[in-house]
Design an enzyme around this catalytic site. Structure first.
Site, short mmCIF file in Angstrom:
data_model
loop_
_atom_site.label_atom_id
_atom_site.label_comp_id
_atom_site.label_asym_id
_atom_site.label_seq_id
_atom_site.Cartn_x
_atom_site.Cartn_y
_atom_site.Cartn_z
CG ASP A 42 -2.21 0.76 1.04
OD1 ASP A 42 -2.21 1.74 0.30
OD2 ASP A 42 -3.22 0.39 1.66
CB CYS B 175 -6.13 3.45 -3.46
SG CYS B 175 -6.74 2.88 -5.06
N1 COA Z 1 -0.46 -9.16 -13.42
C1 COA Z 1 0.26 -8.77 -14.52
N2 COA Z 1 -0.29 -8.33 -15.64
C2 COA Z 1 -1.63 -8.31 -15.70
C3 COA Z 1 -2.42 -8.69 -14.64
C4 COA Z 1 -1.80 -9.12 -13.45
N3 COA Z 1 -2.49 -9.48 -12.38
N4 COA Z 1 -3.71 -8.55 -14.99
C5 COA Z 1 -3.73 -8.10 -16.25
N5 COA Z 1 -2.47 -7.94 -16.69
C6 COA Z 1 -2.03 -7.45 -17.99
C7 COA Z 1 -2.62 -8.25 -19.13
O1 COA Z 1 -1.83 -9.36 -19.41
C8 COA Z 1 -2.63 -7.23 -20.24
O2 COA Z 1 -1.33 -7.09 -20.72
P1 COA Z 1 -1.03 -6.66 -22.25
O3 COA Z 1 -1.57 -5.25 -22.40
O4 COA Z 1 0.46 -6.71 -22.34
O5 COA Z 1 -1.75 -7.66 -23.08
C9 COA Z 1 -2.97 -5.93 -19.51
O6 COA Z 1 -2.54 -6.12 -18.16
C10 COA Z 1 -4.44 -5.61 -19.53
O7 COA Z 1 -5.17 -6.75 -19.10
P2 COA Z 1 -6.72 -6.69 -18.71
O8 COA Z 1 -7.13 -8.02 -18.21
O9 COA Z 1 -7.48 -6.08 -19.85
O10 COA Z 1 -6.69 -5.75 -17.47
P3 COA Z 1 -7.24 -4.29 -17.31
O11 COA Z 1 -6.48 -3.35 -18.19
O12 COA Z 1 -8.73 -4.31 -17.43
O13 COA Z 1 -6.82 -4.01 -15.79
C11 COA Z 1 -6.41 -4.89 -13.61
C12 COA Z 1 -7.41 -4.72 -14.73
C13 COA Z 1 -7.15 -5.40 -12.40
C14 COA Z 1 -5.34 -5.89 -14.03
C15 COA Z 1 -5.71 -3.54 -13.33
O14 COA Z 1 -6.69 -2.54 -13.23
C16 COA Z 1 -4.92 -3.58 -12.05
O15 COA Z 1 -3.89 -4.26 -11.97
N6 COA Z 1 -5.35 -2.85 -11.03
C17 COA Z 1 -4.70 -2.85 -9.76
C18 COA Z 1 -5.02 -1.60 -9.06
C19 COA Z 1 -4.37 -1.54 -7.71
O16 COA Z 1 -3.54 -2.32 -7.32
N7 COA Z 1 -4.79 -0.52 -6.96
C20 COA Z 1 -4.26 -0.27 -5.66
C21 COA Z 1 -4.64 -1.29 -4.65
S1 COA Z 1 -6.19 -1.02 -3.93
ZN ZN Z 2 -5.15 0.92 1.71
#
Ligand code: COA
Ligand code: ZN
Length: 314
Positions: A20, A244
């Protein structure tokens, strides 16, 4: 206070600063520095360390080295290593690194879910069901963190009934522990105590954790209120780092060393060696190149004494 839940004499701390905290920093902390820092933290008596998140490196570039961090740190039996995971891809990456715990993350509100994860709560629950299929039999503890439980920076109030419904569905899916998260410091102690009492009464077998941010200065008060309701598990971040990146106005978590100091001063056993923890906290400004909000590291413990001014004793 619930009769079933007197103020606990012992609590557990999950140190979330490596996840975090670092996720919102302006600067990438080099992998070897992260590893040294987590290794130092793991000698201080913390029960659990959230070492990183297995998220998209595009979403959270600061934690793009998640696998190297988890496989690079020393694993000590007494400390569980957990990692935040938003989706099935993240769960597979975490499992490959032998984490002790996976901390799934979803939001209690649609807007924050879409802003943070591109998923509504319903879509997150679908991901979690698929993840539980993959993790079954692995022995890895599966926790779920419910962001914006106490309020959403886009929508405002999140009805308590909605939170309870989501907790119920998480537990029905097979999630083993649930973390109630105040993502942007909107909670107040009355609200925290009421919700914590409600979940402990309804699901007495489920380990619940409180995760609060100190955005409006209510972090310690909220932790105290949860403890009075019977909560024994707390997330906190060294130095008060955290936030976040996809929640407007987010700032740091409740500060670990300040939380430990408060509970230890009250006679509550945190398991943490506060002096050792303060020593690690003192290295933070160098690690992240700026000052941190933690107070006890600056003021010293409440047992600190000063010499009388010479003018007063002559
Ligand atoms: N680890 C690594 N790469 C990931 C992944 C993961 N868990 N999930 C998705 N990806 C990659 C995909 O392989 C894809 O890669 P590419 O562009 O090279 O093909 C890309 O990310 C997009 O994938 P997609 O499934 O369409 O994800 P998205 O763009 O809709 O994003 C999340 C969704 C959840 C992956 C993204 O929003 C995220 O990681 N959010 C985390 C937010 C966070 O941690 N916030 C703070 C904590 S509260
Ligand atoms: Zn938090």
């Amino acid at each position: 206070m619930s009769q079933l839940s007197p103020c606990p004499l012992r609590i557990e701390i999950n140190e979330v600063a490596p996840r975090d905290g670092l996720q919102i920093e302006a600067r990438f902390v080099p992998t070897q520095d992260k590893i040294r820092w987590i290794d130092a933290l793991s000698t201080t008596g913390l029960k659990r360390i959230e070492a990183t998140s297995f998220t998209s490196p595009k979403a959270i570039p600061n934690l793009r080295d998640a696998a190297d961090v988890v496989t690079g740190i020393q694993r000590r039996g007494a400390v569980d290593i957990t990692a935040l995971v938003p989706n099935i891809k993240g769960a597979e990456r975490a499992l490959a690194c032998n984490v002790d715990e996976i901390n799934l993350v979803m939001s209690a509100s649609d807007s924050h879910g879409l802003a943070n994860l591109r998923m509504t709560p319903e879509q997150s629950l679908e991901q979690f069901a698929a993840i539980l299929d993959v993790t079954q039999g692995s022995g890895v503890f599966i926790n779920a963190s419910l962001s914006t439980t106490f309020g959403c920076p886009f929508e405002g109030e999140v009805p308590e009934a909605r939170v309870l419904e989501l907790v119920e569905r998480l537990i029905a899916l097979g999630i083993q522990g649930v973390t109630l998260c105040d993502t942007t410091g909107m909670a107040n102690p009355t609200q925290v105590k009421r919700l914590c009492e409600a979940v402990l009464e309804r699901w007495p077998e489920t380990p619940f954790t409180l995760h609060v941010h100190n955005t409006r200065g209510m972090g310690l008060a909220n932790a105290l209120a949860a403890w009075q309701a019977g909560i024994t598990r707390f997330d906190s971040a060294l130095g008060g780092l955290g936030g976040c990146p996809f929640a407007p106005g987010a700032t740091g978590n409740v500060c670990t060393e300040d939380l430990v100091h408060m509970f230890e001063a009250m006679g509550v056993d945190t398991g943490v060696d506060l002096d050792a923890l303060l020593n690690v906290a003192a290295t933070l400004p160098e690690l992240i190149s700026h000052e941190v909000p933690g107070q006890v590291v600056k003021a010293g413990k409440s047992t600190r004494r000063y010499p009388m001014p010479v003018s007063a004793i002559q």
